[in-house]
Write an enzyme that holds these catalytic residues in place. Structure first.
Site, PDB file in Angstrom:
ATOM      1  N   ASP A 136      -8.573  26.192   0.995  1.00 24.65           N
ATOM      2  CA  ASP A 136      -9.795  26.991   1.165  1.00 24.65           C
ATOM      3  C   ASP A 136      -9.627  28.028   2.275  1.00 24.65           C
ATOM      4  O   ASP A 136     -10.283  27.977   3.318  1.00 24.65           O
ATOM      5  CB  ASP A 136     -11.011  26.098   1.436  1.00 24.65           C
ATOM      6  N   HIS A 180      -6.782  18.347  -0.260  1.00 25.08           N
ATOM      7  CA  HIS A 180      -7.987  19.126   0.010  1.00 25.08           C
ATOM      8  C   HIS A 180      -9.251  18.336  -0.302  1.00 25.08           C
ATOM      9  O   HIS A 180     -10.145  18.225   0.529  1.00 25.08           O
ATOM     10  CB  HIS A 180      -7.992  20.413  -0.794  1.00 25.08           C
ATOM     11  N   HIS A 205     -11.891  29.595   5.221  1.00 25.87           N
ATOM     12  CA  HIS A 205     -12.863  30.443   4.518  1.00 25.87           C
ATOM     13  C   HIS A 205     -13.021  31.845   5.106  1.00 25.87           C
ATOM     14  O   HIS A 205     -14.132  32.295   5.367  1.00 25.87           O
ATOM     15  CB  HIS A 205     -14.223  29.745   4.454  1.00 25.87           C
ATOM     16  N   ASN A 217      -9.813  24.111  -3.585  1.00 28.47           N
ATOM     17  CA  ASN A 217     -10.515  24.456  -4.821  1.00 28.47           C
ATOM     18  C   ASN A 217     -10.894  25.935  -4.871  1.00 28.47           C
ATOM     19  O   ASN A 217     -11.184  26.467  -5.946  1.00 28.47           O
ATOM     20  CB  ASN A 217     -11.762  23.585  -4.981  1.00 28.47           C
ATOM     21  N   HIS A 218     -10.867  26.626  -3.733  1.00 25.77           N
ATOM     22  CA  HIS A 218     -11.164  28.059  -3.727  1.00 25.77           C
ATOM     23  C   HIS A 218      -9.941  28.903  -4.046  1.00 25.77           C
ATOM     24  O   HIS A 218     -10.093  30.111  -4.255  1.00 25.77           O
ATOM     25  CB  HIS A 218     -11.732  28.478  -2.372  1.00 25.77           C
TER      26      HIS A 218
END
Length: 692
Positions: free
Chosen positions: A447, A528, A421, A479-480
């Site tokens: 992510d 993930h 992130h 998912n990001h």
């Protein structure tokens, strides 16, 4: 957090759990050592633990061989020290016989040391021992990616789909109107106690955060009457009731069991009309509604955007409608983003290409630039790389992703990394602790962007390592890594502010080619998010055609979004509003069906950086310590040895001041090493001249 006794209770709870699915023998050795850690006052908060059970002896326990036995592991996890826990999954076949399991606990007095001789070998051995880890050049390790003819065939088949695929990138102009910016306050809070406590993190704190993001302009794709690959937009309601409504999710229509996925899932809406709007008023407002239960469910750390005030939610929706009304009046004559990306790729190999693409990038020099920028510990307005260099990196990475299968089959040893992130400084700390490539093989679970302040540097460094070591460095999709999620949670804004929208589109096009899952040694399934009720064969993952966006429901959506739960229901709708939650029964069925021993996934903040579930048949790994600067969680990396010995290396949470000090030290080491190298080169040059 900071409560060591609570932690021990949590880990001990697995020791005497009854077994529905007997697993192979497991042995573990534990090595503890002290590491300096900067902990905030939050560490005094207590954490919730798993339901308590009878305590286990630290000595070896030999259970009754007449009954199925589980690994009997006791972990004394002290929050003031960093340590490595090791779990051994034998490389033998997945056995379900009633065998004895012995607990082997061997304390070691080894201390934290930087790996020396093995890591410090290099092509040029001059002063190699004096170089910091980030500057050492090593011979790449032997490839760990298993290849076969079928995967090669699939890869070739995938690349041919580019002509019929519409990339999920927006078509915004680089100078988007700032009038479309909408600021609103999102509340980060805990969920109700309806979720089981065993899968919630104890380091939960309610916080409020002002999140400002730009709402998308309605771009349009150029229409093509000869192609019928556009999907009708799914109309969704803005009401909270839509999150309770579900539809059937099926990979094929012949399944015996139908499961439901909420309508407000994060798929991308495309229209069959000539406007081809990417975000319609309905889909955009649905995206905003979805963001209220986004990436990390409230069952762990509720750092996702629960908008509790209904009037506030109504104001946001009203603002969204006003923005979309304005955008509907804008006519976009841009061509299809996929064609634009193909033009870039063609121009990069064309003799008559623009000058900026004629000179290929030096990947080693680029990596050093990115490392220097990281150790500088300053967030600059612009990235240290030029836009054309970023485009070339994305193009090269995209080609490599498409040349490799959607389901990676890897051989150990490998280090498995969870969510990062955009926490670039912590990523450099991770590499310093675990080894900069190629000293270690890596598998990242997704992510990479959003929420953190340096998503661009983070993803660029990872792409560069992928380009340099394609057979030893692997990146899965999270998912990001999706257009609509990055649009809301920061990466889009960062690209627009520091580069331009074209750069963001190119990243999205590259994200669409990332692999979805990996299998390590045929025993550890890595993904993930988690499992899917429609996954009947691993070939279904292998044969996913890329590039692809993240659909509203189905296999890809589940692999990236699903979560484990203690619910008695095998499958149930996820509180995120996306995909499902799966319980212990679903995990055991999955392991039995495919012969796996362990599911390794990310997607959730966990206080200790890693957390086991279902008697250690599933583990969550999260690698962003002090996540968002708000939570006192640790980061973890799971190392899998050649003998399938699984160990966890921890990163303690550092606040911004402590992190800057670490980066400063690394910067000084690199500066000193550069000076020594220059002096050595000058000395060698002078010697050569004197000899001549």
């Amino acid at each position: 957090m900071g409560n060591s006794s609570s932690k021990s209770s949590k880990k001990d709870s697995h020791s005497n759990s009854s077994s529905r699915n007997p697993r192979p023998q497991v042995s573990r050795t534990e090595t503890s050592h002290s590491v300096k850690s900067a902990k905030s006052n939050k560490s005094s908060r207590s954490r919730r633990s798993l339901p308590s059970s009878s305590t286990t002896n630290t000595n070896s326990n030999v259970p009754d061989p007449s009954t199925p036995s589980k690994p009997n592991l006791e972990v004394n996890h002290q929050r003031h020290s960093s340590h490595t826990n090791r779990y051994h999954f034998p490389s033998s076949s997945h056995s379900h016989s009633n065998s004895q399991n012995e607990l082997l606990t061997t304390p070691s007095s080894s201390s934290t040391k930087r790996p020396s001789t093995s890591r410090r070998s290099s092509y040029n051995t001059k002063a190699a021992a004096d170089l910091p880890p980030s500057m050492i050049q090593m011979e790449p390790k032997s490839p760990i990616l298993k290849t076969n003819n079928s995967s090669t065939h699939v890869s070739k088949h995938k690349s041919s789909y580019s002509s019929t695929y519409y990339e999920n990138a927006l078509t915004d102009d680089d100078n988007d109107d700032k009038d479309n910016d909408i600021s609103h306050t999102k509340r980060f809070s805990r969920s109700s106690n309806s979720r089981p406590s065993s899968i919630r993190s104890g380091s939960v704190s309610r916080r409020k955060s002002d999140v400002t993001h730009e709402e998308p302009n309605n771009g349009s794709y150029s229409s093509n009457n000869q192609e019928n690959y556009l999907v009708q937009a799914l109309t969704r309601s803005n009401s909270h009731a839509s999150s309770l409504h579900s539809r059937k999710s099926s990979f094929g229509s012949d399944g015996n069991t139908a499961y439901s996925t909420p309508l407000n899932s994060p798929g991308l809406s495309k229209l069959t009309d000539h406007s081809g709007e990417y975000f319609t008023s309905n889909s955009t407002s649905s995206l905003n509604h979805h963001s209220s239960r986004d990436i990390y469910p409230s069952k762990h750390i509720s750092n996702d955007d629960d908008i509790e005030n209904s009037s506030q939610l109504s104001n946001i929706h009203a603002s969204m409608e006003n923005v979309n009304d304005k955008n509907n009046n804008i006519t976009d004559s841009k061509k299809d983003p996929n064609e634009e990306f193909n033009d870039i790729m063609q121009s990069s190999g064309n003799k008559n290409a623009p000058k900026k693409f004629k000179k290929p990038i030096d990947i080693d020099e680029t990596i050093q630039k990115l490392l220097d920028a990281g150790y500088a510990a300053k967030r600059t307005k612009n990235v240290c790389l030029k836009n054309n260099e970023i485009l070339q990196i994305c193009i090269k990475a995209r080609e490599i992703f498409l040349s490799q299968p959607s389901l990676l089959e890897l051989s150990p040893p490998v280090k498995i990394v969870g969510d990062v992130h955009g926490q670039y400084g912590d990523l450099l700390r991770l590499f310093t602790k675990c080894g900069f490539p190629p000293s270690s093989n890596y598998l990242f679970l997704g992510d990479y962007v959003d929420r953190g302040k340096q998503s661009l540097e983070t993803i660029l460094l990872l792409f560069c390592y992928k380009i340099k070591y394609p057979e030893n460095f692997f990146l899965l999709r999270g998912n990001h890594e999706c257009a609509n999620v990055t649009r809301v949670y920061g990466f889009y804004d960062e690209c627009k502010r520091r580069c331009n929208i074209k750069i963001w589109k190119t990243f999205i096009d590259t994200f669409n080619t990332l692999p979805l899952a990996a299998i390590v040694a045929g025993k550890i399934f890595c993904v993930h998010g988690g499992l899917s009720p429609v996954l009947n064969s691993m070939d279904e993952i292998r044969h996913v055609v890329r590039p692809t966006d993240v659909p509203d429901f189905g296999l890809i959506n589940d692999l990236l979004w699903s979560d484990p739960t203690d619910s008695p229901n095998e499958w149930e709708d996820n509180e995120r509003g996306v995909s499902y939650c799966y319980n212990k029964v679903a995990i055991n069925k999955f392991l039995n069906k495919f012969g796996f021993d362990l599911v390794c996934r990310a997607h959730m903040v966990v206080e200790d950086g890693y957390e086991f579930f279902n008697d250690r048949s599933l583990v969550t790994v999260f690698s962003a310590p002090n996540y968002c600067g708000e939570f006192d969680n640790w980061g973890a990396v799971m190392s899998v040895s050649e003998g399938l010995l699984c160990s966890f290396e921890l990163l303690d949470p550092l606040d911004s001041a402590a992190l800057k000090q670490v980066m400063k030290k690394g910067r000084q080491e690199r500066k000193l090493a550069n000076q020594q190298q220059q002096m050595m080169e000058t000395s060698i040059t002078n010697d050569n001249e004197s000899q001549q």
